[in-house]
Design a protein around this motif. Structure first.
Motif, PDB file in Angstrom:
ATOM      1  N   ALA A 156       0.849  -1.202   0.000  1.00 35.43           N
ATOM      2  CA  ALA A 156       0.000   0.000   0.000  1.00 35.43           C
ATOM      3  C   ALA A 156       0.884   1.251   0.000  1.00 35.43           C
ATOM      4  CB  ALA A 156      -0.937  -0.017   1.211  1.00 35.43           C
ATOM      5  N   ASN A 157       1.956   1.221   0.770  1.00 31.80           N
ATOM      6  CA  ASN A 157       2.886   2.369   0.779  1.00 31.80           C
ATOM      7  C   ASN A 157       3.543   2.558  -0.583  1.00 31.80           C
ATOM      8  OD1 ASN A 157       2.356   2.777   3.466  1.00 31.80           O
ATOM      9  ND2 ASN A 157       4.098   1.549   4.152  1.00 31.80           N
ATOM     10  N   TYR A 158       3.849   1.442  -1.220  1.00 34.27           N
ATOM     11  CA  TYR A 158       4.461   1.482  -2.550  1.00 34.27           C
ATOM     12  C   TYR A 158       3.558   2.276  -3.510  1.00 34.27           C
ATOM     13  CZ  TYR A 158       5.939  -0.593  -7.080  1.00 34.27           C
ATOM     14  OH  TYR A 158       6.337  -0.809  -8.368  1.00 34.27           O
ATOM     15  N   TYR A 159       2.248   1.966  -3.484  1.00 29.99           N
ATOM     16  CA  TYR A 159       1.324   2.703  -4.359  1.00 29.99           C
ATOM     17  C   TYR A 159       1.145   4.138  -3.877  1.00 29.99           C
ATOM     18  CZ  TYR A 159       0.272  -1.593  -6.845  1.00 29.99           C
ATOM     19  OH  TYR A 159       0.385  -2.736  -7.600  1.00 29.99           O
ATOM     20  N   ALA A 160       1.135   4.323  -2.550  1.00 30.34           N
ATOM     21  CA  ALA A 160       0.959   5.677  -2.002  1.00 30.34           C
ATOM     22  C   ALA A 160       2.105   6.583  -2.454  1.00 30.34           C
ATOM     23  CB  ALA A 160       0.876   5.620  -0.484  1.00 30.34           C
ATOM     24  N   GLU A 161       3.317   6.045  -2.438  1.00 30.54           N
ATOM     25  CA  GLU A 161       4.475   6.839  -2.855  1.00 30.54           C
ATOM     26  C   GLU A 161       4.372   7.304  -4.307  1.00 30.54           C
ATOM     27  OE1 GLU A 161       7.790   4.294  -1.979  1.00 30.54           O
ATOM     28  OE2 GLU A 161       7.493   4.569   0.187  1.00 30.54           O
ATOM     29  N   GLN A 162       3.657   6.519  -5.107  1.00 35.68           N
ATOM     30  CA  GLN A 162       3.475   6.902  -6.507  1.00 35.68           C
ATOM     31  C   GLN A 162       2.195   7.697  -6.712  1.00 35.68           C
ATOM     32  OE1 GLN A 162       4.505   3.574  -9.252  1.00 35.68           O
ATOM     33  NE2 GLN A 162       4.780   2.393  -7.383  1.00 35.68           N
ATOM     34  N   GLY A 163       1.562   8.092  -5.598  1.00 44.48           N
ATOM     35  CA  GLY A 163       0.313   8.864  -5.688  1.00 44.48           C
ATOM     36  C   GLY A 163      -0.834   8.054  -6.267  1.00 44.48           C
ATOM     37  N   GLN A 164      -0.777   6.724  -6.070  1.00 45.28           N
ATOM     38  CA  GLN A 164      -1.773   5.851  -6.706  1.00 45.28           C
ATOM     39  C   GLN A 164      -2.662   5.127  -5.711  1.00 45.28           C
ATOM     40  OE1 GLN A 164       0.822   3.428  -9.313  1.00 45.28           O
ATOM     41  NE2 GLN A 164      -0.535   4.113 -10.951  1.00 45.28           N
ATOM     42  N   LEU A 165      -2.615   5.525  -4.434  1.00 42.00           N
ATOM     43  CA  LEU A 165      -3.407   4.791  -3.431  1.00 42.00           C
ATOM     44  C   LEU A 165      -4.601   5.604  -2.962  1.00 42.00           C
ATOM     45  CD1 LEU A 165      -3.317   2.110  -1.680  1.00 42.00           C
ATOM     46  CD2 LEU A 165      -2.617   3.621   0.184  1.00 42.00           C
ATOM     47  N   VAL A 166      -5.747   4.914  -2.894  1.00 47.03           N
ATOM     48  CA  VAL A 166      -6.931   5.498  -2.276  1.00 47.03           C
ATOM     49  C   VAL A 166      -7.371   4.571  -1.158  1.00 47.03           C
ATOM     50  CG1 VAL A 166      -9.378   5.932  -2.661  1.00 47.03           C
ATOM     51  CG2 VAL A 166      -7.708   6.807  -4.280  1.00 47.03           C
ATOM     52  N   ARG A 167      -7.656   5.140   0.017  1.00 50.54           N
ATOM     53  CA  ARG A 167      -8.091   4.337   1.166  1.00 50.54           C
ATOM     54  C   ARG A 167      -9.583   4.496   1.363  1.00 50.54           C
ATOM     55  NH1 ARG A 167      -3.610   3.611   4.750  1.00 50.54           N
ATOM     56  NH2 ARG A 167      -1.811   4.692   3.896  1.00 50.54           N
ATOM     57  N   VAL A 168     -10.235   3.372   1.675  1.00 48.25           N
ATOM     58  CA  VAL A 168     -11.677   3.397   1.937  1.00 48.25           C
ATOM     59  C   VAL A 168     -11.956   2.579   3.189  1.00 48.25           C
ATOM     60  CG1 VAL A 168     -13.887   2.538   1.071  1.00 48.25           C
ATOM     61  CG2 VAL A 168     -12.352   3.709  -0.481  1.00 48.25           C
ATOM     62  N   LEU A 169     -12.863   3.057   4.032  1.00 49.89           N
ATOM     63  CA  LEU A 169     -13.232   2.299   5.230  1.00 49.89           C
ATOM     64  C   LEU A 169     -14.118   1.115   4.828  1.00 49.89           C
ATOM     65  CD1 LEU A 169     -13.148   2.146   8.348  1.00 49.89           C
ATOM     66  CD2 LEU A 169     -15.249   3.523   8.336  1.00 49.89           C
ATOM     67  N   GLY A 170     -13.689  -0.090   5.209  1.00 51.76           N
ATOM     68  CA  GLY A 170     -14.403  -1.305   4.801  1.00 51.76           C
ATOM     69  C   GLY A 170     -15.420  -1.798   5.813  1.00 51.76           C
TER      70      GLY A 170
END
Ligand code: ADP
Length: 191
Positions: A156-170
Motif C-alpha cells: 500500500a505504501n508502494y502505491y501511495a508513494e506513486q500517488g496511486q493509493l486510495v483508502r476506503v473504510l471497509g
C-alpha cells in the motif's frame, strides 16, 4: 479500469469485487480463487501451491507471476480488471508493474479497503462456518494476518508513494462500502 484491490484477509475484497466487476464490466481476477481452482483440479500449479496455502503462507513469487501473466493475457482482461490478492509483497508489485508496462496497461490505481483487526477475526470465523475453507482455522488465520502486516501492508505504501493509493473504510453494510468505493474512484478520476 485497472484496479488493484487491497485489504486484509476477510476484509471483504472478494465481496466488493463481485459487485464492482458488474458495475465496471471488467473481470474480477482473484489469485486465491485461481489457486483454489488449481488445487481442486490437481494441476501442476495446484500441487505445488497447496502446502503453502494450507499453512497460510505465500505461494512463491515465481509461481504467482506465471499465473498472473497468463490470466492478464486472456482477452477479457483487455478492457481492464480488478485484481484481488495480487500483488501481496513488494517483489510482486514490481513484477506487476513490469508486466503491465510491457502490455502498456498501467494500473489506474490501488484501492485499500481498511478493516479493524478484531472485526476480521470475527468475519473469518463466520466464513469458516459458512464456506468451510480449509485455511480459515485459527492458526492459519493468525499467520495470514501476520503476513499481511509484514509483507502486504508495505505494498500500500508502494502505491501511495506513486500517488496511486486510495483508502476506503471497509466497515458497515456491504452496500455502504460499495458506495464509498465508487465515490472514491470517481474522486480519484479513475473512471
Ligand atoms: P485471503 O485474502 O482471505 O487471505 P485469498 O483467497 O486471497 O485469501 O488467498 C488464499 C491463499 O492463497 C493465501 O493465503 C496464499 O497462500 C495464496 N495466495 C493468494 N494470492 C497470493 C499471492 N499473490 N502470492 C502468494 N500467495 C497467494
Amino acid at each position: 479500469m485497472r484496479i488493484v484491490l487491497m485489504g486484509p484477509p476477510g476484509g471483504g475484497k472478494g465481496t466488493q469485487a463481485t459487485i464492482l466487476k458488474e458495475q465496471w464490466n471488467v473481470p474480477h481476477i482473484s489469485t486465491g480463487d485461481l489457486l483454489r481452482a488449481a488445487v481442486r483440479d490437481a494441476t501442476p500449479l495446484g500441487l505445488k501451491a497447496k502446502a503453502a496455502m494450507d499453512a497460510g503462507e505465500l505461494v512463491s513469487d515465481d509461481l504467482m507471476l506465471g499465473l498472473i501473466e497468463e490470466r492478464l493475457g486472456q482477452s477479457d482482461a483487455r478492457t481492464g480488471f480488478i485484481l484481488d490478492g495480487y500483488p501481496r509483497n513488494l517483489c510482486q508489485a514490481e513484477s506487476l508493474d513490469q508486466v503491465l508496462a510491457r502490455i502498456q496497461q498501467p494500473v489506474s490505481g490501488a484501492l485499500l479497503v481498511e478493516v479493524d483487526a478484531e472485526k476480521i477475526v470475527e468475519r473469518l470465523a463466520k466464513r469458516a462456518q459458512q464456506e468451510g475453507r480449509s485455511d480459515d482455522n485459527e492458526a492459519t488465520v493468525r499467520k495470514r494476518l501476520a503476513i499481511y502486516a509484514e509483507q502486504t501492508a508495505p505494498v500500500a505504501n508502494y502505491y501511495a508513494e506513486q500517488g496511486q493509493l486510495v483508502r476506503v473504510l471497509g466497515e458497515g453494510d456491504i452496500d455502504e462500502v460499495t458506495q464509498r468505493i465508487l465515490a472514491a474512484v470517481t474522486q480519484a478520476g479513475w473512471d
